[in-house]
Design an enzyme around this catalytic site. Sequence first.
Site, PDB file in Angstrom:
ATOM      1  N   GLU A 162      42.156  36.292  30.257  1.00 15.72           N
ATOM      2  CA  GLU A 162      41.125  35.473  29.589  1.00 15.72           C
ATOM      3  C   GLU A 162      39.914  36.324  29.228  1.00 15.72           C
ATOM      4  OE1 GLU A 162      41.093  32.406  32.582  1.00 15.72           O
ATOM      5  OE2 GLU A 162      43.118  31.850  31.947  1.00 15.72           O
TER       6      GLU A 162
ATOM      7  N   SER B  77      51.184  29.996  36.393  1.00 17.89           N
ATOM      8  CA  SER B  77      51.795  28.719  36.788  1.00 17.89           C
ATOM      9  C   SER B  77      52.501  28.779  38.148  1.00 17.89           C
ATOM     10  CB  SER B  77      52.737  28.207  35.690  1.00 17.89           C
ATOM     11  OG  SER B  77      51.997  27.964  34.498  1.00 17.89           O
TER      12      SER B  77
ATOM     13  N   GLY C  76      48.582  28.806  32.864  1.00 14.37           N
ATOM     14  CA  GLY C  76      48.093  27.466  32.556  1.00 14.37           C
ATOM     15  C   GLY C  76      49.045  26.660  31.679  1.00 14.37           C
TER      16      GLY C  76
ATOM     17  N   GLY D 263      45.964  30.254  39.628  1.00 15.08           N
ATOM     18  CA  GLY D 263      44.843  29.592  38.965  1.00 15.08           C
ATOM     19  C   GLY D 263      44.775  28.134  39.397  1.00 15.08           C
ATOM     20  N   GLY D 264      45.274  27.241  38.553  1.00 15.93           N
ATOM     21  CA  GLY D 264      45.145  25.797  38.765  1.00 15.93           C
ATOM     22  C   GLY D 264      45.477  25.316  40.170  1.00 15.93           C
TER      23      GLY D 264
ATOM     24  N   ASN E 214      42.343  32.299  41.877  1.00 13.15           N
ATOM     25  CA  ASN E 214      41.326  32.537  40.853  1.00 13.15           C
ATOM     26  C   ASN E 214      40.854  31.175  40.373  1.00 13.15           C
ATOM     27  OD1 ASN E 214      39.846  33.123  38.572  1.00 13.15           O
ATOM     28  ND2 ASN E 214      41.582  33.902  37.377  1.00 13.15           N
ATOM     29  N   TRP E 215      39.616  30.828  40.754  1.00 12.02           N
ATOM     30  CA  TRP E 215      39.120  29.494  40.421  1.00 12.02           C
ATOM     31  C   TRP E 215      38.627  29.387  38.972  1.00 12.02           C
ATOM     32  CZ3 TRP E 215      35.873  27.461  45.196  1.00 12.02           C
ATOM     33  CH2 TRP E 215      36.768  27.105  46.217  1.00 12.02           C
ATOM     34  N   LYS E 216      38.585  30.518  38.260  1.00 12.88           N
ATOM     35  CA  LYS E 216      38.098  30.486  36.868  1.00 12.88           C
ATOM     36  C   LYS E 216      36.752  29.746  36.837  1.00 12.88           C
ATOM     37  CE  LYS E 216      42.831  31.022  35.466  1.00 12.88           C
ATOM     38  NZ  LYS E 216      43.858  30.885  34.455  1.00 12.88           N
TER      39      LYS E 216
ATOM     40  N   HIS F  63      41.302  40.299  33.655  1.00  7.90           N
ATOM     41  CA  HIS F  63      42.107  39.081  33.484  1.00  7.90           C
ATOM     42  C   HIS F  63      42.347  38.843  31.993  1.00  7.90           C
ATOM     43  CE1 HIS F  63      43.258  34.871  33.474  1.00  7.90           C
ATOM     44  NE2 HIS F  63      43.632  35.070  34.731  1.00  7.90           N
TER      45      HIS F  63
ATOM     46  N   GLU G 188      50.399  39.263  35.085  1.00  7.58           N
ATOM     47  CA  GLU G 188      50.225  37.881  34.632  1.00  7.58           C
ATOM     48  C   GLU G 188      50.629  37.780  33.166  1.00  7.58           C
ATOM     49  OE1 GLU G 188      47.192  35.692  37.378  1.00  7.58           O
ATOM     50  OE2 GLU G 188      46.220  36.370  35.559  1.00  7.58           O
TER      51      GLU G 188
HETATM   52  P1  13P Z   1      47.569  29.319  36.408  1.00  6.47           P
HETATM   53  O1  13P Z   1      48.069  29.452  37.821  1.00  6.47           O
HETATM   54  O2  13P Z   1      46.661  28.122  36.224  1.00  6.47           O
HETATM   55  O3  13P Z   1      48.671  29.400  35.404  1.00  6.47           O
HETATM   56  O4  13P Z   1      46.613  30.583  36.146  1.00  6.47           O
HETATM   57  C1  13P Z   1      47.083  31.856  36.461  1.00  6.47           C
HETATM   58  C2  13P Z   1      45.953  32.805  36.375  1.00  6.47           C
HETATM   59  O5  13P Z   1      45.441  33.088  35.304  1.00  6.47           O
HETATM   60  C3  13P Z   1      45.448  33.391  37.630  1.00  6.47           C
HETATM   61  O6  13P Z   1      44.561  34.424  37.393  1.00  6.47           O
END
Ligand code: 13P
Length: 249
Positions: free
Chosen positions: A97, A213, A173, A234-235, A9-11, A95, A167
Amino acid sequence: MRTPVMAGNWKMYKTPEETAGFFARFLEQVGNPADREIVICPPFVNIPAAVAATSGSVVRIGGQNLYWKTEGAFTGEVSGPMLRAAGCTHVIVGHSERRQYFSETDETVLARTRAALEAGLTPIVCVGETLEARESGETASVLTRQFQDGIAPLETAQFGQIVIAYEPVWAIGTGRTATPAIAAEAHVTLRRLAASRFGTDPADRVRILYGGSVKPDNIQTLMAEKEIDGVLVGGASLDPVSFATITNA
Ligand code: 13P
């Protein structure tokens, strides 16, 4: 056997040019594995670049959200049929967020999941508790509510088409990964809920991903847990070398 899904997920990161650059390096390192599904969900504007760069590879492209109507006067929204026409096969729904910053509720998660299925997309439906909920011992009740209101109203055949991502919000993050045992406990809770609503067979088949993470240095221990059917990253999905290390695990 549940085929693992390794999803990124590149956000709100990367331009179309950076997207093409990512895939040039990533595809060199992943080959064409048949035993796992690899999905990248870039921002909407990068979908054409991502679809073009991955054509002929095993990598699938997904959106990060969709609206539940197919078209209309809904400024700023993107529909399931539009994502499908752009070459997406998947879409992230609900998600944390979106829940936290954009008023997503279990009801809208359900509406978006149905819309995704109608458009022929695989929804990756996200659930997970906040730190506050975990510390007050409410993890199971939060997951139960998110499941009952956001997923349980689906028909059994629809449930068979979705992927679930657990999640925990406190692990996103933050560098604080849930231990495989903590993740497994939540996955078992979700699978039990699925079994009581849809029956043991659909519950045994549904893929439940872990997200929060996930990094190259913890992927092996997470994937060694039999309850974890893949990851939503994510990251660490933004860097082609890290994400290839994760997808190759
Ligand atoms: P991180 O891997 O950056 O913690 O993010 C997880 C995430 O929200 C994937 O959707």
